[in-house]
Scaffold this active site. Sequence first.
Site, PDB file in Angstrom:
ATOM      1  N   ARG A  99      -6.125  68.755  -0.985  1.00 44.70           N
ATOM      2  CA  ARG A  99      -7.324  68.285  -0.292  1.00 44.70           C
ATOM      3  C   ARG A  99      -6.883  67.239   0.730  1.00 44.70           C
ATOM      4  NH1 ARG A  99     -11.430  63.681  -1.796  1.00 44.70           N
ATOM      5  NH2 ARG A  99     -12.974  64.085  -0.209  1.00 44.70           N
TER       6      ARG A  99
ATOM      7  N   LYS B 117      -6.169  63.601  -8.698  1.00 41.63           N
ATOM      8  CA  LYS B 117      -6.805  64.593  -9.567  1.00 41.63           C
ATOM      9  C   LYS B 117      -6.076  65.907  -9.372  1.00 41.63           C
ATOM     10  CE  LYS B 117     -11.424  62.779  -8.889  1.00 41.63           C
ATOM     11  NZ  LYS B 117     -12.572  63.036  -8.055  1.00 41.63           N
TER      12      LYS B 117
ATOM     13  N   GLY C   5     -22.760  65.094  -8.492  1.00 37.69           N
ATOM     14  CA  GLY C   5     -23.202  64.342  -9.676  1.00 37.69           C
ATOM     15  C   GLY C   5     -24.704  64.199  -9.827  1.00 37.69           C
TER      16      GLY C   5
ATOM     17  N   ASP D 157     -24.621  53.359  -9.895  1.00 35.94           N
ATOM     18  CA  ASP D 157     -24.760  54.579 -10.689  1.00 35.94           C
ATOM     19  C   ASP D 157     -26.240  54.863 -10.943  1.00 35.94           C
ATOM     20  OD1 ASP D 157     -24.884  56.400 -13.006  1.00 35.94           O
ATOM     21  OD2 ASP D 157     -22.702  56.186 -12.931  1.00 35.94           O
ATOM     22  N   PHE D 158     -26.639  56.080 -10.549  1.00 37.59           N
ATOM     23  CA  PHE D 158     -28.061  56.419 -10.624  1.00 37.59           C
ATOM     24  C   PHE D 158     -28.590  56.429 -12.058  1.00 37.59           C
ATOM     25  CE2 PHE D 158     -29.465  57.301  -6.353  1.00 37.59           C
ATOM     26  CZ  PHE D 158     -28.265  57.321  -5.668  1.00 37.59           C
TER      27      PHE D 158
ATOM     28  N   ASN E 211      -5.614  66.516  -5.376  1.00 36.41           N
ATOM     29  CA  ASN E 211      -6.506  65.658  -4.597  1.00 36.41           C
ATOM     30  C   ASN E 211      -6.018  64.221  -4.783  1.00 36.41           C
ATOM     31  OD1 ASN E 211      -8.562  64.150  -3.500  1.00 36.41           O
ATOM     32  ND2 ASN E 211     -10.204  65.114  -4.688  1.00 36.41           N
TER      33      ASN E 211
ATOM     34  N   GLU F 190     -15.103  72.117  -5.532  1.00 36.43           N
ATOM     35  CA  GLU F 190     -14.216  71.970  -4.379  1.00 36.43           C
ATOM     36  C   GLU F 190     -12.809  72.466  -4.713  1.00 36.43           C
ATOM     37  OE1 GLU F 190     -15.629  68.000  -2.230  1.00 36.43           O
ATOM     38  OE2 GLU F 190     -16.175  68.069  -4.326  1.00 36.43           O
TER      39      GLU F 190
ATOM     40  N   HIS G 180     -17.249  66.186   3.140  1.00 35.53           N
ATOM     41  CA  HIS G 180     -17.698  67.049   2.027  1.00 35.53           C
ATOM     42  C   HIS G 180     -17.796  68.518   2.458  1.00 35.53           C
ATOM     43  CE1 HIS G 180     -20.111  63.360   0.411  1.00 35.53           C
ATOM     44  NE2 HIS G 180     -18.962  63.448  -0.248  1.00 35.53           N
TER      45      HIS G 180
ATOM     46  N   GLU H 256     -26.770  67.740  -9.178  1.00 35.37           N
ATOM     47  CA  GLU H 256     -26.659  68.712 -10.268  1.00 35.37           C
ATOM     48  C   GLU H 256     -27.343  68.230 -11.543  1.00 35.37           C
ATOM     49  OE1 GLU H 256     -22.442  69.462 -10.844  1.00 35.37           O
ATOM     50  OE2 GLU H 256     -22.195  69.775  -8.691  1.00 35.37           O
TER      51      GLU H 256
ATOM     52  N   LEU I   9     -25.188  65.314  -3.299  1.00 33.39           N
ATOM     53  CA  LEU I   9     -25.608  63.970  -3.700  1.00 33.39           C
ATOM     54  C   LEU I   9     -24.731  63.466  -4.847  1.00 33.39           C
ATOM     55  CD1 LEU I   9     -29.502  64.609  -3.726  1.00 33.39           C
ATOM     56  CD2 LEU I   9     -28.038  64.042  -1.777  1.00 33.39           C
ATOM     57  N   GLY I  10     -23.663  62.777  -4.495  1.00 31.77           N
ATOM     58  CA  GLY I  10     -22.785  62.165  -5.498  1.00 31.77           C
ATOM     59  C   GLY I  10     -22.748  60.676  -5.249  1.00 31.77           C
ATOM     60  N   ASN I  11     -21.621  60.035  -5.527  1.00 36.03           N
ATOM     61  CA  ASN I  11     -21.470  58.628  -5.150  1.00 36.03           C
ATOM     62  C   ASN I  11     -21.581  58.490  -3.643  1.00 36.03           C
ATOM     63  OD1 ASN I  11     -21.171  56.658  -7.099  1.00 36.03           O
ATOM     64  ND2 ASN I  11     -19.203  57.517  -7.722  1.00 36.03           N
TER      65      ASN I  11
ATOM     66  N   ARG J 285     -23.059  52.787   0.007  1.00 31.69           N
ATOM     67  CA  ARG J 285     -23.045  52.795   1.480  1.00 31.69           C
ATOM     68  C   ARG J 285     -24.465  52.796   2.026  1.00 31.69           C
ATOM     69  NH1 ARG J 285     -19.261  57.651   1.410  1.00 31.69           N
ATOM     70  NH2 ARG J 285     -17.230  56.756   0.909  1.00 31.69           N
TER      71      ARG J 285
HETATM   72  P1  ADP Z   1     -18.075  61.337  -6.528  1.00 28.12           P
HETATM   73  O1  ADP Z   1     -17.307  62.625  -6.729  1.00 28.12           O
HETATM   74  O2  ADP Z   1     -18.594  61.142  -5.143  1.00 28.12           O
HETATM   75  O3  ADP Z   1     -17.434  60.125  -7.112  1.00 28.12           O
HETATM   76  P2  ADP Z   1     -20.024  62.560  -8.297  1.00 28.12           P
HETATM   77  O4  ADP Z   1     -20.360  63.793  -7.568  1.00 28.12           O
HETATM   78  O5  ADP Z   1     -19.240  62.655  -9.554  1.00 28.12           O
HETATM   79  O6  ADP Z   1     -19.413  61.462  -7.350  1.00 28.12           O
HETATM   80  O7  ADP Z   1     -21.405  61.812  -8.622  1.00 28.12           O
HETATM   81  C1  ADP Z   1     -21.413  60.623  -9.329  1.00 28.12           C
HETATM   82  C2  ADP Z   1     -22.832  60.106  -9.418  1.00 28.12           C
HETATM   83  O8  ADP Z   1     -23.680  61.094 -10.005  1.00 28.12           O
HETATM   84  C3  ADP Z   1     -22.912  58.912 -10.348  1.00 28.12           C
HETATM   85  O9  ADP Z   1     -22.794  57.719  -9.648  1.00 28.12           O
HETATM   86  C4  ADP Z   1     -24.288  59.034 -10.927  1.00 28.12           C
HETATM   87  O10 ADP Z   1     -25.117  58.195 -10.174  1.00 28.12           O
HETATM   88  C5  ADP Z   1     -24.727  60.458 -10.698  1.00 28.12           C
HETATM   89  N1  ADP Z   1     -24.993  61.143 -11.977  1.00 28.12           N
HETATM   90  C6  ADP Z   1     -24.124  61.809 -12.762  1.00 28.12           C
HETATM   91  N2  ADP Z   1     -24.742  62.291 -13.866  1.00 28.12           N
HETATM   92  C7  ADP Z   1     -26.039  61.915 -13.783  1.00 28.12           C
HETATM   93  C8  ADP Z   1     -27.198  62.092 -14.589  1.00 28.12           C
HETATM   94  N3  ADP Z   1     -27.154  62.758 -15.742  1.00 28.12           N
HETATM   95  N4  ADP Z   1     -28.363  61.553 -14.153  1.00 28.12           N
HETATM   96  C9  ADP Z   1     -28.425  60.874 -13.014  1.00 28.12           C
HETATM   97  N5  ADP Z   1     -27.378  60.675 -12.209  1.00 28.12           N
HETATM   98  C10 ADP Z   1     -26.197  61.175 -12.571  1.00 28.12           C
END
Ligand code: ADP
Length: 398
Positions: A91, A14, A331, A283-284, A7, A384, A180, A334, A209-211, A241
Amino acid sequence: MKILVINCGSSSLKYQLINMENEEAIAQGLVERIGIEGSILTQKVPGRDKYIVQQPMATHKEAIQHVIESLTDKEHGVITSMDEINAVGHRVVHGGEKYAASVVINDEVMAQLEECTKLAPLHNPANIIGINSCKELMPKTPMVGVFDTAFHQTMDKQAYIYPLPYELYEKHGIRKYGFHGTSHKFVSAQVAEMMGKNIEDVNIITCHLGNGASLAAVKGGKVVDTSMGFTPLEGIAMGTRCGNIDPAIAMFLMREENMTADDVDNLFNKKSGVLGISGVSSDFRDIENAAKEGNARAELSLDVYNFRVREMIGAYAAAMGGVDAVVFTAGLGENSPTTREAICEGLQFMGIKIDSEKNNVRGKAVEVSATDATVKVFVVPTNEELMIARDTKTLTTK
Ligand code: ADP
């Protein structure tokens, strides 16, 4: 059979080497700062210490050379020679309308990928460089391209045509593509399996739900709608975004703030979302902590985020004429029980109800809905790389 999954990003790469007998990663790694001072490769092998290589890597080809050396290293490697890699899966972000499925890479495919670069100027060039570098270093190894957009090519025209002059679709390919796709496909298939049903018989809403974040309405294994669009900017709010907003805001900012198209692009992609609202972080984890400490804007950003995902779930249930399951992945999906619970709060009217105890889980494939819920809710870690490896295996062993 061993498959290397690559990727390639603009300055990072990666990789995973997957043993297809048990579908487990033998080794995985990350190369960062390609073409910048301080290039670094980090490789992880289950049960061993991290292996780190710090050497200048001016190009992606040099980076991939180091990946191969790390995988075959006498002390830290996992294979004795490159010949043990049976195929490489790449990818690729954008396959345009040409690719509704993964494809074995040949010269014609490479030419098509160049064509798609116009649609994904930030991503496809790195993917193409990665493929070309691998081809040079492993000329005899078959390679497969797996597209982020492919799964969404099952969408109907009513979903992917924008209410714009139709000529723009014909001239520039301006339409919804969605991203995605590999993740949405993987988790929807896994949910059908967990339900003991054929994918053809279920309506699933997948929440990646990731970045970056997107939802998909998957009816009978086909995408009815997805929230990202012509670019990954459309849809729900994300880390940085903005997602769906009034398009007139772009013109307003250009006039009132003297912003250029690039300024607006940067603002919408990099400075908006929960970062923009909270002013804290994208970052959440940081935002959840700030909200707990009473930061009102951090709390507001989470409310906006959850509200928009909740609305989208309602919309997708309508788009499919009903829903059997909702699944959270990536992220945040999960790893954040509070986000899942907050999103589903208020959806009881449509049979979505989370069991707080079951929902107190991170990174595991489980059902988290209450026993009296009529719509099942799942958490499924996305994979993925495995999905790419599976497609690569199928196409190279035919
Ligand atoms: P990407 O692959 O799009 O970069 P990921 O799927 O790895 O992103 O998701 C990253 C996001 O997941 C981080 O910005 C963070 O906000 C969130 N995240 C990861 N672990 C946790 C957690 N334990 N609690 C809350 N949010 C989390």
